[in-house]
Design an enzyme around this catalytic site. Structure first.
Site, PDB file in Angstrom:
ATOM      1  N   ASP A  65       0.809  -1.213   0.000  1.00 10.04           N
ATOM      2  CA  ASP A  65       0.000   0.000   0.000  1.00 10.04           C
ATOM      3  C   ASP A  65       0.847   1.270   0.000  1.00 10.04           C
ATOM      4  OD1 ASP A  65       0.648  -0.995   2.611  1.00 10.04           O
ATOM      5  OD2 ASP A  65      -0.708   0.466   3.510  1.00 10.04           O
ATOM      6  N   HIS A 139       8.238  -0.744  12.705  1.00  9.40           N
ATOM      7  CA  HIS A 139       7.232  -1.459  11.929  1.00  9.40           C
ATOM      8  C   HIS A 139       7.720  -2.892  11.749  1.00  9.40           C
ATOM      9  CE1 HIS A 139       3.549  -1.595   9.798  1.00  9.40           C
ATOM     10  NE2 HIS A 139       4.055  -1.655   8.580  1.00  9.40           N
TER      11      HIS A 139
END
Length: 312
Positions: A65, A139
Site C-alpha cells: 500500500d 514497523h
C-alpha cells in the site's frame, strides 16, 4: 515561502471509495517531493491538480500500500515525455528488491531514474535552505520516517534603527541583513547585530509512515509544525494495532503531546472506519493539547512559520 502538503492517500492497506492508499505530496517553494506512492497515486495527482513535476520520491517501506503505485507513476511520467531525472529513496537493504519490482513490471523508464538507499540519520536530500532526514521507526519490516527541516531564517532587519545610526537607504541595508558590516561616509562601522535581530526558526514537517509509537519520533518531532503520524486504529482496536505494528489515534496524540508539536495529522486510517473517523479525532484530541485532525484525500494544508512571519 510555500510549504504545502497535499494528502493524496490517507487510507490503510485496504483502499476505500473515500481513501486511497498512502501518498503525500509536499511542495516546498516549488520543490515537489512525494512521500510514499500507493496504488493509484498518479490518478490522485491528476485528480487534485498536484501535477507530476516531482523530483524525489521518499519511500518509508515496501509494503504494497506504499509502493504499488510506483510502476504506474513512472509509466505516466514516461508517457508524458519526461526528461528530468527522478530519485527514489528507499530504506536500507531494499534497493535490489525495488529494482527487481520495477524491472518485472515493464522495465526501466526512458528518463534518468536513480535508486538510493537511506538509513536512519542520513540526509538523502540537502538543499540550500532545508534538508530531508530519515529516522528509525518501529514497523514489521525495514522502514524509516522522514523529517523535512528548514534552516533558521535571518533575523528581522530594524530599518528604523539603521536610519537612526546613519545608514543610508539602499544597498547597505541588504549588506547588513546578509551579515556583513558596512562603513559609513564618516568612517563609522555598523555591525549587523546592531540592526538585525536573532535568527528565526524555519519550519519542520515530520512523516512517520507506518509505525508503533516510539521515543525516537518524539525526539525528531520536537516542536515540529506538523506531525503526520500513523493512526490506523481507534481505541477499539488497540490490541490489533500492537500486533500489526501500527498506532492508534490516541497513541499518536500522546506522541504529539510529548513532542510539543503544533498540529497533528492522523493518517493510514483503516477501512474499518471508512465512514466515521470521529473516534480518531476525539481520542487524539483527548491526549493532545494542539490540533489533531484526520485529513481527507485531496486536503491541502499550508504550514506557516512558527512566528507567523515570512521568509524575509
Amino acid at each position: 515561502m510555500t510549504l504545502r502538503v497535499t494528502f493524496l492517500g490517507t487510507g490503510g492497506a485496504v483502499p476505500t471509495t473515500e481513501r486511497n492508499p498512502s501518498a503525500l505530496l509536499v511542495n516546498r517553494e516549488g520543490d515537489r517531493l512525494l512521500f510514499d506512492c500507493g496504488e493509484g497515486t498518479q490518478r490522485q495527482l491528476m485528480r487534485f491538480g498536484a501535477g507530476f513535476d516531482v523530483s524525489h520520491l521518499f519511500v518509508t517501506h515496501l509494503h504494497g500500500d506504499h509502493v504499488y503505485g510506483i510502476p504506474g507513476f513512472l509509466e505516466t511520467l514516461d508517457f508524458n515525455d519526461r526528461e528530468d531525472p527522478l530519485t527514489i529513496h528507499v530504506p536500507p537493504g531494499t534497493k535490489g528488491k525495488v529494482r527487481s519490482f520495477l524491472e518485472s513490471l515493464g522495465g526501466w523508464p526512458s528518463f534518468p531514474l536513480r535508486l538510493s538507499e537511506t538509513s536512519p540519520g542520513a540526509v538523502p536530500l540537502r538543499r540550500e535552505d532545508y534538508e530531508v532526514r530519515a529516522f528509525d521507526v518501529d514497523h514489521r519490516t525495514n522502514a524509516v520516517g522522514y523529517v523535512l527541516e528548514e534552516d533558521d531564517r535571518k533575523g528581522r532587519f530594524d530599518r528604523q534603527r539603521a536610519e537612526e545610526l546613519g545608514v543610508p537607504v539602499g544597498p547597505k541595508f541588504s549588506t547588513l541583513h546578509e551579515g556583513e558590516s558596512v562603513e559609513l561616509d564618516d568612517g563609522t562601522t555598523i555591525e549587523p547585530e546592531q540592526v538585525v535581530g536573532e535568527p528565526r526558526p524555519g519550519r519542520t514537517l515530520v512523516y512517520t509512515g507506518d509505525t508503533r509509537p516510539q521515543e525516537r519520533t518524539v525526539e525528531v518531532a520536537r516542536n515540529a509544525d506538523l506531525l503526520i503520524h500513523d493512526a490506523t486504529f481507534a481505541d477499539d482496536r488497540a490490541e490489533r494495532a500492537r500486533k500489526t505494528a501500527h498506532s492508534t489515534a490516541r497513541e499518536a496524540g500522546e506522541i504529539a503531546q510529548r513532542a510539543d508539536v503544533r498540529r497533528l495529522a492522523l493518517t493510514h486510517v483503516s477501512s474499518r472506519y471508512a465512514h466515521d473517523v470521529s473516534a480518531h479525532e476525539t481520542e487524539a484530541n483527548e491526549a493532545f493539547d494542539g490540533e489533531a485532525f484526520v485529513p481527507h484525500d485531496g486536503d491541502v494544508v499550508e504550514v506557516p512559520f512558527p512566528d507567523g512571519g515570512s521568509s524575509g
